[in-house]
Design a protein around this motif. Structure first.
Motif, PDB file in Angstrom:
ATOM      1  N   UNK A 314       0.814  -1.211   0.000  1.00  0.00           N
ATOM      2  CA  UNK A 314       0.000   0.000   0.000  1.00  0.00           C
ATOM      3  C   UNK A 314       0.848   1.262   0.000  1.00  0.00           C
ATOM      4  N   UNK A 315       2.102   1.119   0.384  1.00  0.00           N
ATOM      5  CA  UNK A 315       2.997   2.274   0.385  1.00  0.00           C
ATOM      6  C   UNK A 315       3.225   2.804  -1.027  1.00  0.00           C
ATOM      7  N   UNK A 316       2.998   1.955  -2.022  1.00  0.00           N
ATOM      8  CA  UNK A 316       3.230   2.342  -3.411  1.00  0.00           C
ATOM      9  C   UNK A 316       2.035   3.048  -4.049  1.00  0.00           C
ATOM     10  N   UNK A 317       0.902   3.123  -3.335  1.00  0.00           N
ATOM     11  CA  UNK A 317      -0.347   3.593  -3.929  1.00  0.00           C
ATOM     12  C   UNK A 317      -0.921   4.747  -3.124  1.00  0.00           C
ATOM     13  N   UNK A 318      -1.483   5.716  -3.821  1.00  0.00           N
ATOM     14  CA  UNK A 318      -2.184   6.812  -3.173  1.00  0.00           C
ATOM     15  C   UNK A 318      -3.581   6.959  -3.732  1.00  0.00           C
ATOM     16  N   UNK A 382     -17.231   3.358  14.516  1.00  0.00           N
ATOM     17  CA  UNK A 382     -16.013   2.640  14.154  1.00  0.00           C
ATOM     18  C   UNK A 382     -14.770   3.432  14.569  1.00  0.00           C
ATOM     19  N   UNK A 383     -13.834   2.744  15.165  1.00  0.00           N
ATOM     20  CA  UNK A 383     -12.597   3.359  15.628  1.00  0.00           C
ATOM     21  C   UNK A 383     -11.561   3.298  14.503  1.00  0.00           C
ATOM     22  N   UNK A 384     -11.288   4.415  13.835  1.00  0.00           N
ATOM     23  CA  UNK A 384     -10.354   4.389  12.699  1.00  0.00           C
ATOM     24  C   UNK A 384      -8.919   4.100  13.090  1.00  0.00           C
ATOM     25  N   UNK A 385      -8.618   4.118  14.391  1.00  0.00           N
ATOM     26  CA  UNK A 385      -7.257   3.773  14.801  1.00  0.00           C
ATOM     27  C   UNK A 385      -6.953   2.303  14.530  1.00  0.00           C
ATOM     28  N   UNK A 386      -7.986   1.513  14.261  1.00  0.00           N
ATOM     29  CA  UNK A 386      -7.808   0.106  13.904  1.00  0.00           C
ATOM     30  C   UNK A 386      -7.172  -0.040  12.524  1.00  0.00           C
ATOM     31  N   UNK A 387      -7.261   1.009  11.709  1.00  0.00           N
ATOM     32  CA  UNK A 387      -6.750   0.950  10.339  1.00  0.00           C
ATOM     33  C   UNK A 387      -5.266   1.272  10.342  1.00  0.00           C
ATOM     34  N   UNK A 388      -4.448   0.280  10.068  1.00  0.00           N
ATOM     35  CA  UNK A 388      -3.001   0.492  10.014  1.00  0.00           C
ATOM     36  C   UNK A 388      -2.473   0.568   8.584  1.00  0.00           C
ATOM     37  N   UNK A 389      -3.247   0.077   7.630  1.00  0.00           N
ATOM     38  CA  UNK A 389      -2.840   0.139   6.226  1.00  0.00           C
ATOM     39  C   UNK A 389      -2.865   1.593   5.767  1.00  0.00           C
ATOM     40  N   UNK A 390      -1.772   2.117   5.216  1.00  0.00           N
ATOM     41  CA  UNK A 390      -1.720   3.552   4.869  1.00  0.00           C
ATOM     42  C   UNK A 390      -2.727   3.967   3.802  1.00  0.00           C
ATOM     43  N   UNK A 391      -2.981   3.121   2.798  1.00  0.00           N
ATOM     44  CA  UNK A 391      -3.945   3.480   1.762  1.00  0.00           C
ATOM     45  C   UNK A 391      -5.358   3.511   2.321  1.00  0.00           C
ATOM     46  N   UNK A 392      -5.726   2.474   3.081  1.00  0.00           N
ATOM     47  CA  UNK A 392      -7.073   2.430   3.648  1.00  0.00           C
ATOM     48  C   UNK A 392      -7.274   3.535   4.678  1.00  0.00           C
ATOM     49  N   UNK A 393      -6.220   3.888   5.386  1.00  0.00           N
ATOM     50  CA  UNK A 393      -6.316   4.999   6.326  1.00  0.00           C
ATOM     51  C   UNK A 393      -6.568   6.313   5.589  1.00  0.00           C
TER      52      UNK A 393
END
Length: 470
Positions: A314-318, A382-393
């Motif tokens: 996911x680091x490669x995608x925006x 929903x607690x967005x702190x659960x999202x660790x994936x950078x793209x989904x965040x």
């Protein structure tokens, strides 16, 4: 990861089978026989529904649903939710996972035969609103507190005359992705283009670097729908403007209303799409991006993670909002859309159906939804702190949880317009047969034809436009 074939939908065949484009006579007969849902004053957001009558224990309800096809893991979550609900209440839910091609038509056919399920999965906009107009769905605010409905962010397209007919479930909003590595190789840095001029410059540099600037597949039609949602909205002030175009109150022949088709023409003539765009379907076009061959692509939020996975990280995608060329109030804003559920007006156990929908949105179930499938819940809890994936965040902050996001206006178009205007216009422009102006003329003619054939639906659409313009 599920077999890719499970999510590759031929939207054109789906629309034919869905039965939305009813004849004028058929619509008139149904509307007269079924009637529109009674309009009653909506309770205040802090007012709970009146106490319901006692319901015998051990009831069994039918639920027809969809979602596993685009978000593998949902079926496991649904079965677990049903089991826990039975353990808690003693009531059983019998689920049927529907095929994509019958989600709408099967519910309407069953409703006409007085044999509808208690609970029904609902796509947004016209895909469920027609069932509202036919009297097949009950407003939810008489069964569920309004603040709970609003907390699921079903979007404005789920309301008619102030009454909500869907609870939101998970995000399915259209957006764009860009490949940061390709941007770097093209000398562009990692930030996406914001304006049309920037987009054209970025595309030129990406092409020069040996990559496809924008990957797309138009053969089956949905790409044209997505582009229209991103492009037409830029010259509109509200979703009501889109409805007024679809019912002929505004004129497609005005340049601002066909400008998005002119922009497609400009991109194509510049060589900024893959050459086989008109001969491949939507998902093969997207997969050119996942294969590392394209700088940008259009997508919907549930599919973003799979494209990042194809690229390795996911680091490669925006994520990006489509660059601005229009001057409407909706220009430059992200688009929010979601899947959802409603309750049949024929259910004999509406209180239990409402209880199950509310159970689906308990915090523990919302968190489990994220963990089971990595779809982004629409719930405010929903607690967005659960999202660790950078793209989904990024998608959560920029699209799902963004208060400035606007509705997806393509959810408003009549099916005749989808098949005979949007789809035809897109393909003929890419084939080099039409200009944007000619596409506007065709849109005008198709609209006039639909208006003449569907006076009852025009009346309903007109009221909906008033709602959305308020």
């Amino acid at each position: 990861m599920a077999d890719q074939k499970t999510i590759r939908i031929n939207r054109r065949d789906f629309l034919k089978l869905a039965g939305l484009s009813l004849s004028a006579a058929g619509v008139s007969t149904l509307l007269q026989s079924c009637g529109a849902p009674a309009s009653t004053a909506a309770p205040a957001a802090t007012t709970a529904p009146e106490a319901t009558k006692a319901v015998p224990a051990g009831q069994t309800l039918k639920m027809w649903w969809w979602g596993e096809q685009e978000a593998p893991g949902l079926e496991k979550w649904m079965n677990e939710t049903i089991a826990r609900f039975k353990e808690k209440t003693g009531h059983s839910i019998e689920p049927t996972l529907q095929d994509t091609t019958v989600v709408i038509s099967e519910f309407q056919t069953a409703s006409a035969a007085k044999n509808a399920p208690d609970l029904q999965f609902l796509w947004n906009g016209i895909y469920h609103m027609e069932s509202v107009w036919l009297g097949y769905l009950d407003p939810l605010d008489s069964l569920i507190p309004m603040e709970e409905i609003q907390a699921t962010n079903p979007t404005r397209l789920s309301y008619f005359e102030g009454k909500p007919y869907r609870m939101g479930w998970y995000s399915a909003g259209p957006m764009w992705l860009y490949n940061k590595e390709i941007f770097e190789k093209a000398g562009l840095g990692e930030e996406p283009p914001k304006t049309w001029d920037e987009l054209m410059d970025f595309c030129d540099k990406i092409k020069t670097a040996g990559f496809i600037p924008i990957s797309a597949g138009l053969k089956d039609g949905p790409w044209g729908e997505w582009f229209m949602g991103h492009g037409l909205g830029q010259n509109l002030d509200s979703p009501a403007d889109a409805i007024n175009l679809f019912i002929g109150s505004l004129d497609w022949r005005e340049p601002r209303y066909y400008e998005h088709w002119s922009r497609v023409e400009e991109l194509w003539k510049a060589g900024f799409f893959n050459n086989d765009m008109n001969s491949i379907d939507l998902y093969p076009g997207i997969d050119l991006f996942g294969a590392g061959k394209a700088g940008m692509t259009a997508i919907v939020t549930p599919l973003a993670a799979s494209q990042a996975k194809m690229l390795g990280s996911s680091e490669k995608v925006g994520g990006m909002v489509f660059p601005v060329f229009g001057k409407g109030k909706m220009a430059g804003k992200p688009i929010a859309d979601c899947q959802g559920f409603g309750i049949s007006s024929q259910s004999k156990n509406k209180e239990i159906a409402a209880e199950f929908i509310r159970f689906m949105h308990e915090p523990e179930r919302v968190e489990a939804l994220w963990e089971a499938s990595n779809v982004l819940p629409m719930d405010a809890s929903f607690d967005p702190s659960k999202i660790t994936d950078p793209l989904l965040n990024q998608i959560w902050k920029g699209w799902v949880g963004n208060p400035d996001a606007v509705p997806y206006i393509s959810n408003l178009m009549p099916v005749l317009f989808w098949t005979d205007a949007m789809f035809v216009n897109s393909q003929k422009i890419i084939a080099g047969e039409w200009t944007g102006e000619q596409a506007g003329q065709n849109a005008y003619e198709v609209t006039q034809k639909w208006v003449e054939q569907n006076p009852d639906l025009v009346e309903k659409y007109s009221q909906w436009a008033k709602d959305l313009g308020a």
